[in-house]
Design a protein around this motif. Sequence first.
Motif, PDB file in Angstrom:
ATOM      1  N   ASP A 136       0.864  -1.176   0.000  1.00  0.00           N
ATOM      2  CA  ASP A 136       0.000   0.000   0.000  1.00  0.00           C
ATOM      3  C   ASP A 136       0.904   1.230   0.000  1.00  0.00           C
ATOM      4  N   VAL A 137       0.783   2.066  -1.026  1.00  0.00           N
ATOM      5  CA  VAL A 137       1.659   3.222  -1.156  1.00  0.00           C
ATOM      6  C   VAL A 137       0.815   4.482  -1.316  1.00  0.00           C
ATOM      7  N   ASP A 138       1.426   5.615  -1.063  1.00  0.00           N
ATOM      8  CA  ASP A 138       0.798   6.919  -1.266  1.00  0.00           C
ATOM      9  C   ASP A 138       1.546   7.660  -2.360  1.00  0.00           C
ATOM     10  N   VAL A 139       0.821   8.059  -3.388  1.00  0.00           N
ATOM     11  CA  VAL A 139       1.395   8.836  -4.491  1.00  0.00           C
ATOM     12  C   VAL A 139       1.142  10.306  -4.202  1.00  0.00           C
ATOM     13  N   PRO A 140       2.181  11.130  -4.119  1.00  0.00           N
ATOM     14  CA  PRO A 140       1.964  12.562  -3.867  1.00  0.00           C
ATOM     15  C   PRO A 140       1.273  13.222  -5.060  1.00  0.00           C
ATOM     16  N   GLY A 141       0.071  13.731  -4.837  1.00  0.00           N
ATOM     17  CA  GLY A 141      -0.676  14.420  -5.882  1.00  0.00           C
ATOM     18  C   GLY A 141      -0.839  15.886  -5.559  1.00  0.00           C
ATOM     19  N   GLU A 142      -1.360  16.656  -6.509  1.00  0.00           N
ATOM     20  CA  GLU A 142      -1.475  18.095  -6.291  1.00  0.00           C
ATOM     21  C   GLU A 142      -2.488  18.446  -5.205  1.00  0.00           C
ATOM     22  N   LEU A 143      -3.446  17.549  -4.930  1.00  0.00           N
ATOM     23  CA  LEU A 143      -4.433  17.805  -3.886  1.00  0.00           C
ATOM     24  C   LEU A 143      -4.116  17.071  -2.587  1.00  0.00           C
ATOM     25  N   GLY A 144      -3.098  16.215  -2.609  1.00  0.00           N
ATOM     26  CA  GLY A 144      -2.750  15.425  -1.428  1.00  0.00           C
ATOM     27  C   GLY A 144      -2.372  14.012  -1.823  1.00  0.00           C
ATOM     28  N   ALA A 145      -2.210  13.155  -0.822  1.00  0.00           N
ATOM     29  CA  ALA A 145      -1.759  11.784  -1.064  1.00  0.00           C
ATOM     30  C   ALA A 145      -2.846  10.965  -1.754  1.00  0.00           C
ATOM     31  N   VAL A 186       2.912  -3.326 -11.360  1.00  0.00           N
ATOM     32  CA  VAL A 186       1.626  -2.650 -11.555  1.00  0.00           C
ATOM     33  C   VAL A 186       1.421  -1.645 -10.433  1.00  0.00           C
ATOM     34  N   LEU A 187       1.082  -0.430 -10.811  1.00  0.00           N
ATOM     35  CA  LEU A 187       0.692   0.609  -9.863  1.00  0.00           C
ATOM     36  C   LEU A 187      -0.777   0.921 -10.130  1.00  0.00           C
ATOM     37  N   ASP A 188      -1.640   0.502  -9.205  1.00  0.00           N
ATOM     38  CA  ASP A 188      -3.091   0.633  -9.367  1.00  0.00           C
ATOM     39  C   ASP A 188      -3.551   1.825  -8.536  1.00  0.00           C
ATOM     40  N   LEU A 189      -3.986   2.877  -9.217  1.00  0.00           N
ATOM     41  CA  LEU A 189      -4.157   4.191  -8.615  1.00  0.00           C
ATOM     42  C   LEU A 189      -5.593   4.471  -8.198  1.00  0.00           C
ATOM     43  N   ALA A 190      -5.752   5.051  -7.006  1.00  0.00           N
ATOM     44  CA  ALA A 190      -6.989   5.725  -6.615  1.00  0.00           C
ATOM     45  C   ALA A 190      -6.761   7.219  -6.796  1.00  0.00           C
ATOM     46  N   TYR A 191      -7.684   7.902  -7.449  1.00  0.00           N
ATOM     47  CA  TYR A 191      -7.489   9.315  -7.733  1.00  0.00           C
ATOM     48  C   TYR A 191      -8.567  10.163  -7.062  1.00  0.00           C
ATOM     49  N   ARG A 192      -8.478  11.469  -7.258  1.00  0.00           N
ATOM     50  CA  ARG A 192      -9.352  12.406  -6.551  1.00  0.00           C
ATOM     51  C   ARG A 192     -10.821  11.973  -6.617  1.00  0.00           C
ATOM     52  N   GLY A 193     -11.463  12.000  -5.442  1.00  0.00           N
ATOM     53  CA  GLY A 193     -12.851  11.575  -5.357  1.00  0.00           C
ATOM     54  C   GLY A 193     -13.022  10.149  -4.912  1.00  0.00           C
ATOM     55  N   SER A 210      -9.555  17.304 -15.277  1.00  0.00           N
ATOM     56  CA  SER A 210      -8.621  17.693 -14.210  1.00  0.00           C
ATOM     57  C   SER A 210      -7.949  16.463 -13.591  1.00  0.00           C
ATOM     58  N   GLU A 211      -8.650  15.333 -13.588  1.00  0.00           N
ATOM     59  CA  GLU A 211      -8.141  14.131 -12.930  1.00  0.00           C
ATOM     60  C   GLU A 211      -6.869  13.582 -13.577  1.00  0.00           C
ATOM     61  N   TRP A 212      -6.618  13.934 -14.840  1.00  0.00           N
ATOM     62  CA  TRP A 212      -5.428  13.396 -15.507  1.00  0.00           C
ATOM     63  C   TRP A 212      -4.147  13.773 -14.763  1.00  0.00           C
ATOM     64  N   ARG A 213      -4.202  14.885 -14.020  1.00  0.00           N
ATOM     65  CA  ARG A 213      -2.999  15.303 -13.296  1.00  0.00           C
ATOM     66  C   ARG A 213      -2.630  14.314 -12.190  1.00  0.00           C
ATOM     67  N   ASP A 214      -3.594  13.531 -11.719  1.00  0.00           N
ATOM     68  CA  ASP A 214      -3.274  12.470 -10.764  1.00  0.00           C
ATOM     69  C   ASP A 214      -2.527  11.326 -11.458  1.00  0.00           C
ATOM     70  N   VAL A 215      -2.846  11.078 -12.718  1.00  0.00           N
ATOM     71  CA  VAL A 215      -2.076  10.097 -13.493  1.00  0.00           C
ATOM     72  C   VAL A 215      -0.652  10.606 -13.701  1.00  0.00           C
ATOM     73  N   ASP A 216      -0.531  11.903 -13.965  1.00  0.00           N
ATOM     74  CA  ASP A 216       0.797  12.504 -14.105  1.00  0.00           C
ATOM     75  C   ASP A 216       1.606  12.309 -12.821  1.00  0.00           C
ATOM     76  N   ALA A 217       0.945  12.461 -11.672  1.00  0.00           N
ATOM     77  CA  ALA A 217       1.628  12.242 -10.389  1.00  0.00           C
ATOM     78  C   ALA A 217       2.065  10.784 -10.250  1.00  0.00           C
ATOM     79  N   ALA A 218       1.230   9.855 -10.735  1.00  0.00           N
ATOM     80  CA  ALA A 218       1.590   8.434 -10.668  1.00  0.00           C
ATOM     81  C   ALA A 218       2.790   8.127 -11.558  1.00  0.00           C
ATOM     82  N   ILE A 219       2.876   8.785 -12.710  1.00  0.00           N
ATOM     83  CA  ILE A 219       4.045   8.596 -13.578  1.00  0.00           C
ATOM     84  C   ILE A 219       5.310   9.056 -12.858  1.00  0.00           C
TER      85      ILE A 219
END
Length: 376
Positions: A136-145, A186-193, A210-219
């Motif tokens: 279980d990991v946290d990806v730093p995103g623009e709105l938070g983990a 595999v990095l399986d992402l939960a994004y904003r919302g 707007s959510e694509w920026r969470d994918v950018d954070a995962a990259i």
Amino acid sequence: MRTATATAAALATTLVGAGAAAVAAGRYAADAALRHEPGSPLPGGPRLTVHAAGSGRVTLTRSLASLRPGTYGLTAPGVHAAVGPVLDGAAQHPDTVVRRLLAVTHGSLGPGARVTLTPQVHAGNPRTALGLDHADVDVPGELGALPAWFVPGARDTWVITVHGLGATREHPMVVMPFLHGQRMPVLDLAYRGDLGAPVSPDGLGHLGESEWRDVDAAIRYALRYGARRVVLHGWSTGAAMALHAAERSALADRISGLVLDSPVLDWHTTLRALVAARRTPAPLVPFAVRAAEGRAGLGADHRPPGTDPGALRIPVLIYHGPDDTLAPWEPSRRLAAARPDLVTLRTVREAPHGAMWNADPAGYEEALRRFLTPLM
């Protein structure tokens, strides 16, 4: 004359009031369409009655949905199960259909239970559902983990999976055993919302805009922790997010391929379907769609992903079919026809939105194997 003037004024006031009410109702319907709860079935899916369950089989109300080929989840409040194909050898009746019952994850399938067929086959996490070790990991995103599951593999090309409408990060688990067998991390992402992830400032979904920026954070996260390149594998709005990332990310040159399942490439039609499925009165649907486009930031100055086929620089595999009523497949066909050098379209019939793997798991994975082999 005074009577006629007063009557005209009253009529004008009535019309203005009716127009304002229509706009307000349209905005309410728009917000409902954009505020879909992750993990709850998409509106409009038929509910089926369980007639019997046990001994590896479940009997459901006969309908086009319950007769679909392939493997699906069954869900209801407090209930999740997985079902396989229709059992040809079982005694079938005119009003019911018997399918293979693969597992009951939680709850029970008692007679009379009302369930919905869903593409989300697995519940839990990669370890409990599939027996796969994960972190279980946290990806730093623009709105938070952003919570994510990381399933390790030996290769240095990672696959980032992104779920879509009406699903959670449990949905991409359908392809995890295959990807693990290919030794791809595999990095399986939960994004904003999503559950455990930050909420967008307005509390609404934006169909990937707007959510694509969470994918950018995962990259960025993948590259920081050992990936040399990534493949983005998205479903529905997750596919739109992946395509946006390939078009807009500063790290686009590290994306080696895109896998798009039921991509939302025509947001007007998708919003219209979502609004109509909320039982919005037909005269209010146009108001609601316009309001939703405005609320989601999808105005005339924004273009859906994939609008410029000439901008593509990497291989793309699209899974889509004519039975998708939420995200029409015509834009997928046009994109494939415009760039046959880079885009492969695998047509999947008898599959609803987001369920291309479910309808034909073996065919889906073979096409995915052929696509990924040169990208590993």
